[in-house]
Design a protein around this motif. Structure first.
Motif, mmCIF file in Angstrom:
data_model
loop_
_atom_site.group_PDB
_atom_site.id
_atom_site.type_symbol
_atom_site.label_atom_id
_atom_site.label_comp_id
_atom_site.label_asym_id
_atom_site.label_seq_id
_atom_site.Cartn_x
_atom_site.Cartn_y
_atom_site.Cartn_z
ATOM 1 N N GLY A 61 78.729 37.027 50.758
ATOM 2 C CA GLY A 61 78.595 37.150 49.436
ATOM 3 C C GLY A 61 78.941 35.928 48.690
ATOM 4 O O GLY A 61 79.184 34.958 48.951
ATOM 5 N N SER A 63 77.560 34.701 44.545
ATOM 6 C CA SER A 63 76.881 34.757 43.226
ATOM 7 C C SER A 63 75.889 35.826 43.622
ATOM 8 O O SER A 63 74.924 35.620 44.440
ATOM 9 C CB SER A 63 76.258 33.375 43.053
ATOM 10 O OG SER A 63 75.035 33.473 42.145
ATOM 11 N N PRO A 64 75.769 36.899 42.689
ATOM 12 C CA PRO A 64 74.786 37.783 42.723
ATOM 13 C C PRO A 64 73.439 37.427 42.478
ATOM 14 O O PRO A 64 72.403 37.701 42.975
ATOM 15 C CB PRO A 64 75.143 39.045 41.934
ATOM 16 C CG PRO A 64 75.995 38.371 40.908
ATOM 17 C CD PRO A 64 76.901 37.340 41.848
ATOM 18 N N HIS A 68 70.007 36.949 44.715
ATOM 19 C CA HIS A 68 68.806 37.787 44.377
ATOM 20 C C HIS A 68 67.733 36.797 44.271
ATOM 21 O O HIS A 68 66.496 37.047 44.609
ATOM 22 C CB HIS A 68 69.011 38.300 42.922
ATOM 23 C CG HIS A 68 67.952 39.490 42.443
ATOM 24 N ND1 HIS A 68 67.407 39.274 41.259
ATOM 25 C CD2 HIS A 68 67.261 40.326 43.200
ATOM 26 C CE1 HIS A 68 66.383 40.061 41.257
ATOM 27 N NE2 HIS A 68 66.305 41.008 42.290
ATOM 28 N N SER A 95 77.922 42.261 50.748
ATOM 29 C CA SER A 95 77.628 42.121 49.463
ATOM 30 C C SER A 95 76.274 41.217 49.485
ATOM 31 O O SER A 95 75.338 41.813 49.572
ATOM 32 C CB SER A 95 79.127 41.169 48.499
ATOM 33 O OG SER A 95 78.968 41.425 47.246
ATOM 34 N N GLY A 96 76.554 39.936 48.620
ATOM 35 C CA GLY A 96 75.263 39.317 48.378
ATOM 36 C C GLY A 96 74.545 38.964 49.697
ATOM 37 O O GLY A 96 73.416 38.701 50.001
ATOM 38 N N MET A 99 72.531 41.831 50.455
ATOM 39 C CA MET A 99 71.229 41.784 49.516
ATOM 40 C C MET A 99 70.137 41.113 50.008
ATOM 41 O O MET A 99 68.929 41.318 50.337
ATOM 42 C CB MET A 99 71.681 41.266 48.373
ATOM 43 C CG MET A 99 70.625 41.224 47.154
ATOM 44 S SD MET A 99 70.753 40.461 45.525
ATOM 45 C CE MET A 99 72.008 41.899 44.738
ATOM 46 N N VAL A 120 80.416 44.844 43.255
ATOM 47 C CA VAL A 120 80.826 43.676 42.508
ATOM 48 C C VAL A 120 82.294 43.380 42.350
ATOM 49 O O VAL A 120 82.877 44.526 42.184
ATOM 50 C CB VAL A 120 80.028 43.839 41.239
ATOM 51 C CG1 VAL A 120 79.985 42.441 40.386
ATOM 52 C CG2 VAL A 120 78.477 44.256 41.277
ATOM 53 N N VAL A 171 75.356 45.070 36.969
ATOM 54 C CA VAL A 171 75.068 44.452 38.231
ATOM 55 C C VAL A 171 75.032 45.368 39.391
ATOM 56 O O VAL A 171 74.193 44.983 40.358
ATOM 57 C CB VAL A 171 75.978 43.256 38.307
ATOM 58 C CG1 VAL A 171 75.565 42.445 39.578
ATOM 59 C CG2 VAL A 171 75.809 41.925 37.150
ATOM 60 N N HIS A 172 75.797 46.052 39.539
ATOM 61 C CA HIS A 172 76.104 47.014 40.679
ATOM 62 C C HIS A 172 74.942 47.837 40.583
ATOM 63 O O HIS A 172 74.497 48.333 41.719
ATOM 64 C CB HIS A 172 77.445 47.813 40.620
ATOM 65 C CG HIS A 172 77.945 48.336 41.620
ATOM 66 N ND1 HIS A 172 78.983 49.551 41.560
ATOM 67 C CD2 HIS A 172 77.349 48.799 42.857
ATOM 68 C CE1 HIS A 172 79.060 49.981 43.042
ATOM 69 N NE2 HIS A 172 78.087 49.446 43.682
ATOM 70 N N PHE A 175 71.820 46.282 41.992
ATOM 71 C CA PHE A 175 72.077 46.031 43.556
ATOM 72 C C PHE A 175 71.883 47.469 44.311
ATOM 73 O O PHE A 175 71.077 47.294 45.201
ATOM 74 C CB PHE A 175 73.577 45.823 43.701
ATOM 75 C CG PHE A 175 73.965 45.129 45.141
ATOM 76 C CD1 PHE A 175 73.180 45.291 46.255
ATOM 77 C CD2 PHE A 175 75.176 44.655 45.492
ATOM 78 C CE1 PHE A 175 73.190 44.722 47.473
ATOM 79 C CE2 PHE A 175 75.555 44.195 46.798
ATOM 80 C CZ PHE A 175 74.697 44.247 47.843
#
Length: 274
Positions: A61, A63-64, A68, A95-96, A99, A120, A171-172, A175
């Motif tokens: 993961g 940076s969100p 994205h 995490s990311g 995603m 997050v 942000v969570h 997600f």
């Protein structure tokens, strides 16, 4: 022994490897960002006669936003080219990284892979007591009362922490909505699913986070036959750019950036025992 043009058509599956921390890298440690993977994704989806696109994911993961953006580009290309996408988890899709895996129509993981961590996190250090012991005065001037929020050289303020937590919650929620939209009814409803917890690939199968356990080669051969060609799609980067991070000869600056990036990336991987 026959030339390729005389062997008959073979099923082709372009393979894009997405490895490393997202948005955290250096000259010698490439990171996953939209800029770094865009060309490879475009090339994979443009491969003539491709049966589907395979993503090999190994990421803790980061940076969100970058995660994205990569997710959105994969979905856009898949819909534009009308081609399926399969994600294969190696050591980690957390995490990311998870995603990005959700951009696939099917997620395949090794039984011992680490999957999940839908949450997050923010981290840092506080140096205010250290500089006080050293006799250092902190001189900070701002225009705007929140301009220096969470300054590591000033005492932590409860209001600053609450502001950060508000951002994290937002942000969570985004997600969680993404995962629910992509995984749908496959999700088990486990109470810890969206708490940031993570599981092995075998356990993640029962939770609906992945669709099956397996590996790239076996899955593609099962689907497209023993003659399937797994065509690796790799970005082209000059040696100078890899050494400096910019291609302008700034080797010293590049190595300093690499040291910082290595520490950040190492902290992400170690969170999952890797």
């Amino acid at each position: 022994m026959l030339p390729e043009r005389m062997r008959g058509e073979r099923p082709v599956v372009p393979v894009v490897r997405l490895s490393g921390a997202i948005g955290m890298g250096g000259p010698l440690r490439p990171a996953l960002t939209m800029a770094s993977v865009a060309a490879s994704l475009e090339k994979a989806f443009a491969t003539p006669g491709a049966k589907e696109v395979a993503l090999v994911i190994n990421s803790p993961g980061g940076s969100p936003v970058q995660a994205h953006l990569i997710f959105l580009r994969i979905r856009a290309l898949a819909e534009e080219k009308e081609i399926g996408v399969a994600a294969f988890v190696e050591d980690l899709a957390a995490s990311g990284g998870y995603m990005i895996a959700c951009a696939a129509d099917e997620i395949v993981a090794d039984p011992s892979s680490i999957v999940g961590s839908i949450g997050v996190v923010s981290s840092g250090f506080g140096f205010d007591r250290a500089i006080e012991r050293l006799g250092v005065d902190r001189r900070l001037y701002t225009s705007g009362e929140n301009k220096a929020i969470l300054d590591p050289f000033s005492p932590e303020k409860p209001d600053d922490v609450e502001r950060l937590k508000e951002l994290q919650r937002e942000v969570h929620e985004q997600f969680i909505a993404l995962v629910k939209d992509r995984r749908g009814a496959a999700l088990s409803g486990h109470p810890d699913l969206f708490t940031g917890a993570f599981w092995t690939g075998a356990s993640a199968l029962g939770l609906g986070l992945v669709d099956r356990v397996g590996d790239l080669r076996s899955t593609m051969r099962e689907r497209w036959g023993d003659k399937v060609e797994l065509r690796a799609i790799t970005p082209k980067t000059s040696l100078l750019k890899r050494l400096t991070g910019r291609g302008d000869g700034g080797v010293a600056a590049g190595l300093a950036e690499e040291a910082i990036a290595a520490v950040e990336a190492r902290s992400l991987w170690s969170r999952y025992g890797l």
